[in-house]
Design an enzyme around this catalytic site. Sequence first.
Site, PDB file in Angstrom:
ATOM      1  CE  LYS A  22       3.307   8.281   5.239  1.00 31.65           C
ATOM      2  NZ  LYS A  22       3.016   8.018   6.652  1.00 31.65           N
ATOM      3  CB  VAL A  30      -2.986   8.749   4.432  1.00 30.81           C
ATOM      4  CG1 VAL A  30      -2.601  10.186   4.167  1.00 30.81           C
ATOM      5  CG2 VAL A  30      -1.936   7.796   3.879  1.00 30.81           C
ATOM      6  CG  ASP A  76      -4.645  -0.410   9.675  1.00 33.08           C
ATOM      7  OD1 ASP A  76      -3.615  -0.306   8.981  1.00 33.08           O
ATOM      8  OD2 ASP A  76      -4.629  -0.803  10.854  1.00 33.08           O
ATOM      9  CG  ASP A 121       6.396   5.194   6.574  1.00 29.52           C
ATOM     10  OD1 ASP A 121       6.850   6.316   6.345  1.00 29.52           O
ATOM     11  OD2 ASP A 121       5.925   4.864   7.683  1.00 29.52           O
ATOM     12  CG  ASP A 130      -0.283  -0.289   2.544  1.00 34.50           C
ATOM     13  OD1 ASP A 130       0.944  -0.499   2.579  1.00 34.50           O
ATOM     14  OD2 ASP A 130      -0.991  -0.312   3.574  1.00 34.50           O
TER      15      ASP A 130
HETATM   16  P1  5GP Z   1       7.529   0.655   6.001  1.00 31.96           P
HETATM   17  O1  5GP Z   1       7.827   1.648   7.091  1.00 31.96           O
HETATM   18  O2  5GP Z   1       8.096  -0.692   6.336  1.00 31.96           O
HETATM   19  O3  5GP Z   1       7.956   1.167   4.649  1.00 31.96           O
HETATM   20  O4  5GP Z   1       5.962   0.506   5.942  1.00 31.96           O
HETATM   21  C1  5GP Z   1       5.345  -0.359   6.826  1.00 31.96           C
HETATM   22  C2  5GP Z   1       3.866  -0.360   6.774  1.00 31.96           C
HETATM   23  O5  5GP Z   1       3.435   0.702   7.604  1.00 31.96           O
HETATM   24  C3  5GP Z   1       3.170  -0.133   5.443  1.00 31.96           C
HETATM   25  O6  5GP Z   1       3.020  -1.298   4.694  1.00 31.96           O
HETATM   26  C4  5GP Z   1       1.817   0.337   5.946  1.00 31.96           C
HETATM   27  O7  5GP Z   1       1.017  -0.780   6.239  1.00 31.96           O
HETATM   28  C5  5GP Z   1       2.174   1.073   7.225  1.00 31.96           C
HETATM   29  N1  5GP Z   1       2.150   2.534   7.014  1.00 31.96           N
HETATM   30  C6  5GP Z   1       3.170   3.380   6.756  1.00 31.96           C
HETATM   31  N2  5GP Z   1       2.735   4.656   6.618  1.00 31.96           N
HETATM   32  C7  5GP Z   1       1.395   4.596   6.800  1.00 31.96           C
HETATM   33  C8  5GP Z   1       0.357   5.591   6.762  1.00 31.96           C
HETATM   34  O8  5GP Z   1       0.533   6.797   6.535  1.00 31.96           O
HETATM   35  N3  5GP Z   1      -0.900   5.121   7.006  1.00 31.96           N
HETATM   36  C9  5GP Z   1      -1.181   3.814   7.282  1.00 31.96           C
HETATM   37  N4  5GP Z   1      -2.444   3.494   7.508  1.00 31.96           N
HETATM   38  N5  5GP Z   1      -0.232   2.859   7.292  1.00 31.96           N
HETATM   39  C10 5GP Z   1       1.036   3.260   7.059  1.00 31.96           C
HETATM   40 MG    MG Z   2       1.460  -2.714   5.115  1.00 28.55          MG
END
Ligand code: 5GP
Ligand code: MG
Length: 205
Positions: free
Chosen positions: A142, A164, A170, A114, A111
Amino acid sequence: MQADIDRVVIDRGQIARRVEAMARELAADLEHDLRATGHAPDESGQIVLVPILTGSLVFVADLIRHLPMKLSLELVAVSSYPGQATQSKGAKMRGELPQNLRGKHVVVIDDILDSGRTLALVKHLVQEQAPATIRTCVLLDKPARREAPLRADYVGFEIEDLFVVGYGLDFDGFYRNLPDIVALRSEVSGAGDANPATAGTADRC
Ligand code: 5GP
Ligand code: MG
């Protein structure tokens, strides 16, 4: 639920148009790869999409209906424990990655990109199986919060450092069913917290 929304960040029409355009681009690239490995798009079965649950559910459901070729799905789940949680730090697989990706054209889908830990972990585990190609595809990016040096091959929208929800994403397990991507009111999400993007949930996916 509606009363918890602060503002719409990306509306359903924008999402639908972008997802269709991404699918067109992905399909063209995959067809090119299939031809390069001597396969016809309609009969190969060489394409495996690996959606990361649960956040990519709605995105993948829309994306695959714009991909006109033979493909299969292998779902994976990854827990992410933000820095402020006590259990652990970083991304952790829940269960096993399917072991049938050797020689396949694999697309890992999430999705939102981050910190990059989730996608980096899954990409690494897929790579170990020696696929023919590996691509990464995310609806949202992001870049402000990146920790792992990673870029996705396909990005729907780049967004600012903002938490978001909606369209599969979620907060504490809720709001995934909102058709638009929205920001929650700060009283709901705990924004204003030292790190709003990790506030409230210890185990996100
Ligand atoms: P990562 O930090 O490993 O790139 O992302 C981990 C997970 O954090 C993503 O797959 C997503 O499920 C969740 N995540 C990161 N940023 C957001 C955000 O702004 N909103 C939501 N709902 N989940 C996020
Ligand atoms: Mg995720």
